[in-house]
Design a protein around this motif. Structure first.
Motif, PDB file in Angstrom:
ATOM      1  N   GLN A  94       0.688  -2.870  13.694  1.00 54.58           N
ATOM      2  CA  GLN A  94       0.723  -4.105  12.915  1.00 54.58           C
ATOM      3  C   GLN A  94      -0.661  -4.461  12.364  1.00 54.58           C
ATOM      4  OE1 GLN A  94       3.474  -5.636  11.870  1.00 54.58           O
ATOM      5  NE2 GLN A  94       4.467  -3.920  12.906  1.00 54.58           N
ATOM      6  N   ALA A  95      -1.694  -4.207  13.146  1.00 56.24           N
ATOM      7  CA  ALA A  95      -3.057  -4.517  12.697  1.00 56.24           C
ATOM      8  C   ALA A  95      -3.449  -3.665  11.501  1.00 56.24           C
ATOM      9  CB  ALA A  95      -4.041  -4.320  13.839  1.00 56.24           C
ATOM     10  N   VAL A  96      -3.181  -2.362  11.552  1.00 51.45           N
ATOM     11  CA  VAL A  96      -3.595  -1.499  10.436  1.00 51.45           C
ATOM     12  C   VAL A  96      -2.803  -1.791   9.164  1.00 51.45           C
ATOM     13  CG1 VAL A  96      -4.486   0.360  11.875  1.00 51.45           C
ATOM     14  CG2 VAL A  96      -2.136   0.458  11.119  1.00 51.45           C
ATOM     15  N   LEU A  97      -1.588  -2.268   9.308  1.00 45.82           N
ATOM     16  CA  LEU A  97      -0.804  -2.627   8.129  1.00 45.82           C
ATOM     17  C   LEU A  97      -1.412  -3.821   7.397  1.00 45.82           C
ATOM     18  CD1 LEU A  97       2.854  -2.211   9.411  1.00 45.82           C
ATOM     19  CD2 LEU A  97       1.736  -0.875   7.622  1.00 45.82           C
ATOM     20  N   HIS A  98      -2.140  -4.691   8.104  1.00 43.02           N
ATOM     21  CA  HIS A  98      -2.698  -5.904   7.502  1.00 43.02           C
ATOM     22  C   HIS A  98      -4.175  -5.801   7.144  1.00 43.02           C
ATOM     23  CE1 HIS A  98       0.930  -7.471   9.524  1.00 43.02           C
ATOM     24  NE2 HIS A  98       1.024  -8.115   8.376  1.00 43.02           N
ATOM     25  N   LEU A  99      -4.823  -4.700   7.459  1.00 49.23           N
ATOM     26  CA  LEU A  99      -6.243  -4.564   7.156  1.00 49.23           C
ATOM     27  C   LEU A  99      -6.467  -4.516   5.647  1.00 49.23           C
ATOM     28  CD1 LEU A  99      -7.376  -1.948   9.821  1.00 49.23           C
ATOM     29  CD2 LEU A  99      -7.813  -4.399   9.810  1.00 49.23           C
ATOM     30  N   ARG A 100      -7.561  -5.123   5.206  1.00 51.08           N
ATOM     31  CA  ARG A 100      -7.884  -5.138   3.778  1.00 51.08           C
ATOM     32  C   ARG A 100      -8.525  -3.841   3.307  1.00 51.08           C
ATOM     33  NH1 ARG A 100      -8.101  -9.736   0.808  1.00 51.08           N
ATOM     34  NH2 ARG A 100      -7.478 -11.614   1.884  1.00 51.08           N
ATOM     35  N   TYR A 101      -9.147  -3.096   4.218  1.00 51.46           N
ATOM     36  CA  TYR A 101      -9.810  -1.861   3.810  1.00 51.46           C
ATOM     37  C   TYR A 101      -9.676  -0.796   4.891  1.00 51.46           C
ATOM     38  CZ  TYR A 101     -13.248   1.620   2.619  1.00 51.46           C
ATOM     39  OH  TYR A 101     -13.850   2.825   2.333  1.00 51.46           O
ATOM     40  N   LEU A 144      -6.764   6.061   6.421  1.00 58.39           N
ATOM     41  CA  LEU A 144      -5.447   5.691   5.904  1.00 58.39           C
ATOM     42  C   LEU A 144      -4.465   6.849   6.056  1.00 58.39           C
ATOM     43  CD1 LEU A 144      -3.560   3.721   4.459  1.00 58.39           C
ATOM     44  CD2 LEU A 144      -4.477   4.570   2.301  1.00 58.39           C
ATOM     45  N   ASN A 145      -4.893   8.057   5.720  1.00 51.82           N
ATOM     46  CA  ASN A 145      -4.014   9.222   5.864  1.00 51.82           C
ATOM     47  C   ASN A 145      -3.661   9.478   7.329  1.00 51.82           C
ATOM     48  OD1 ASN A 145      -3.719   9.886   3.162  1.00 51.82           O
ATOM     49  ND2 ASN A 145      -5.639  11.012   3.133  1.00 51.82           N
ATOM     50  N   PHE A 146      -4.620   9.308   8.225  1.00 49.97           N
ATOM     51  CA  PHE A 146      -4.339   9.456   9.652  1.00 49.97           C
ATOM     52  C   PHE A 146      -3.301   8.432  10.103  1.00 49.97           C
ATOM     53  CE2 PHE A 146      -5.175   7.783  13.911  1.00 49.97           C
ATOM     54  CZ  PHE A 146      -4.832   8.891  14.670  1.00 49.97           C
ATOM     55  N   CYS A 147      -3.476   7.172   9.692  1.00 51.50           N
ATOM     56  CA  CYS A 147      -2.550   6.114  10.096  1.00 51.50           C
ATOM     57  C   CYS A 147      -1.147   6.353   9.536  1.00 51.50           C
ATOM     58  CB  CYS A 147      -3.069   4.759   9.658  1.00 51.50           C
ATOM     59  SG  CYS A 147      -4.517   4.213  10.573  1.00 51.50           S
ATOM     60  N   CYS A 148      -1.069   6.834   8.301  1.00 50.33           N
ATOM     61  CA  CYS A 148       0.235   7.168   7.710  1.00 50.33           C
ATOM     62  C   CYS A 148       0.955   8.213   8.545  1.00 50.33           C
ATOM     63  CB  CYS A 148       0.068   7.680   6.292  1.00 50.33           C
ATOM     64  SG  CYS A 148      -0.403   6.446   5.104  1.00 50.33           S
ATOM     65  N   SER A 160       3.855   7.092  11.057  1.00 51.67           N
ATOM     66  CA  SER A 160       4.999   7.459  10.207  1.00 51.67           C
ATOM     67  C   SER A 160       5.362   6.333   9.234  1.00 51.67           C
ATOM     68  CB  SER A 160       6.209   7.821  11.060  1.00 51.67           C
ATOM     69  OG  SER A 160       5.931   8.920  11.873  1.00 51.67           O
ATOM     70  N   ILE A 161       4.350   5.875   8.506  1.00 50.66           N
ATOM     71  CA  ILE A 161       4.530   4.795   7.540  1.00 50.66           C
ATOM     72  C   ILE A 161       4.010   5.274   6.188  1.00 50.66           C
ATOM     73  CG2 ILE A 161       3.905   2.423   6.953  1.00 50.66           C
ATOM     74  CD1 ILE A 161       3.293   1.967   9.898  1.00 50.66           C
ATOM     75  N   PRO A 162       4.760   5.042   5.098  1.00 44.61           N
ATOM     76  CA  PRO A 162       4.254   5.415   3.772  1.00 44.61           C
ATOM     77  C   PRO A 162       3.043   4.573   3.371  1.00 44.61           C
ATOM     78  CG  PRO A 162       6.550   4.677   3.664  1.00 44.61           C
ATOM     79  CD  PRO A 162       6.100   4.521   5.068  1.00 44.61           C
ATOM     80  N   TYR A 217      -3.836  -0.316   0.702  1.00 41.18           N
ATOM     81  CA  TYR A 217      -3.451   0.594  -0.371  1.00 41.18           C
ATOM     82  C   TYR A 217      -3.040  -0.177  -1.623  1.00 41.18           C
ATOM     83  CZ  TYR A 217      -1.222   4.516  -2.727  1.00 41.18           C
ATOM     84  OH  TYR A 217      -0.880   5.495  -3.636  1.00 41.18           O
ATOM     85  N   ASN A 218      -2.532  -1.375  -1.431  1.00 42.26           N
ATOM     86  CA  ASN A 218      -2.011  -2.167  -2.543  1.00 42.26           C
ATOM     87  C   ASN A 218      -3.014  -3.147  -3.136  1.00 42.26           C
ATOM     88  OD1 ASN A 218       0.644  -1.076  -2.534  1.00 42.26           O
ATOM     89  ND2 ASN A 218       0.993  -2.166  -0.629  1.00 42.26           N
ATOM     90  N   ILE A 219      -4.140  -3.362  -2.473  1.00 44.15           N
ATOM     91  CA  ILE A 219      -5.156  -4.287  -2.987  1.00 44.15           C
ATOM     92  C   ILE A 219      -6.101  -3.533  -3.917  1.00 44.15           C
ATOM     93  CG2 ILE A 219      -7.172  -5.664  -2.346  1.00 44.15           C
ATOM     94  CD1 ILE A 219      -5.723  -6.496   0.140  1.00 44.15           C
ATOM     95  N   ILE A 220      -6.353  -4.105  -5.069  1.00 46.17           N
ATOM     96  CA  ILE A 220      -7.276  -3.500  -6.029  1.00 46.17           C
ATOM     97  C   ILE A 220      -8.698  -3.832  -5.581  1.00 46.17           C
ATOM     98  CG2 ILE A 220      -8.052  -3.496  -8.425  1.00 46.17           C
ATOM     99  CD1 ILE A 220      -5.170  -4.394  -9.151  1.00 46.17           C
ATOM    100  N   PRO A 221      -9.570  -2.818  -5.422  1.00 43.79           N
ATOM    101  CA  PRO A 221     -10.946  -3.088  -4.994  1.00 43.79           C
ATOM    102  C   PRO A 221     -11.703  -3.904  -6.038  1.00 43.79           C
ATOM    103  CG  PRO A 221     -10.581  -0.727  -5.280  1.00 43.79           C
ATOM    104  CD  PRO A 221      -9.310  -1.424  -5.598  1.00 43.79           C
ATOM    105  N   SER A 222     -12.604  -4.758  -5.562  1.00 46.79           N
ATOM    106  CA  SER A 222     -13.336  -5.624  -6.475  1.00 46.79           C
ATOM    107  C   SER A 222     -14.565  -4.956  -7.080  1.00 46.79           C
ATOM    108  CB  SER A 222     -13.774  -6.897  -5.755  1.00 46.79           C
ATOM    109  OG  SER A 222     -14.635  -6.566  -4.702  1.00 46.79           O
ATOM    110  N   SER A 223     -14.894  -3.770  -6.633  1.00 46.52           N
ATOM    111  CA  SER A 223     -16.063  -3.090  -7.197  1.00 46.52           C
ATOM    112  C   SER A 223     -15.757  -2.652  -8.630  1.00 46.52           C
ATOM    113  CB  SER A 223     -16.453  -1.883  -6.349  1.00 46.52           C
ATOM    114  OG  SER A 223     -15.394  -0.966  -6.303  1.00 46.52           O
ATOM    115  N   GLN A 224     -16.705  -2.907  -9.496  1.00 47.33           N
ATOM    116  CA  GLN A 224     -16.510  -2.579 -10.896  1.00 47.33           C
ATOM    117  C   GLN A 224     -16.996  -1.170 -11.183  1.00 47.33           C
ATOM    118  OE1 GLN A 224     -18.431  -5.582 -13.159  1.00 47.33           O
ATOM    119  NE2 GLN A 224     -17.175  -7.222 -12.341  1.00 47.33           N
TER     120      GLN A 224
END
Length: 94
Positions: free
Chosen positions: A52-59, A65-69, A73-75, A82-89
């Protein structure tokens, strides 16, 4: 908890509240910890709390991420990081 102290170079290791700051601790161990550190948090927090913690982490870096997937066994699409767009330009195009 008996974790590698170098993981928490920027905070006082002796004052960490392991229950209150669980996402911070889990993030550090997954990103920079050893296998022994991972076993330690798995024993302390349990499989479901870490999941549950890794699903809610911002980064999470790509490797973590690949290890956690694979491990949970989570996509990738279900992870917040994975769904947050990074703020770095990106660099300017001249």
């Amino acid at each position: 908890m008996n974790l590698s102290t170098f993981l928490f170079w920027d905070v006082d290791y002796n004052t960490i509240d392991w229950d209150r700051h669980s996402e911070f601790v889990i993030s550090r161990v997954l990103s920079r910890g050893s296998l022994e550190d991972f076993k330690e948090i798995k024993t302390y927090y349990g499989f479901e709390k870490i999941k549950q913690a890794v699903l809610h982490l911002r980064y999470l870096d790509k490797r973590t991420l690949n290890f956690c997937c694979f491990y949970f066994s989570i996509p990738k699409e279900q992870f917040r990081c994975y769904n947050i767009i990074p703020s770095s330009q990106k660099h300017w195009i001249y």
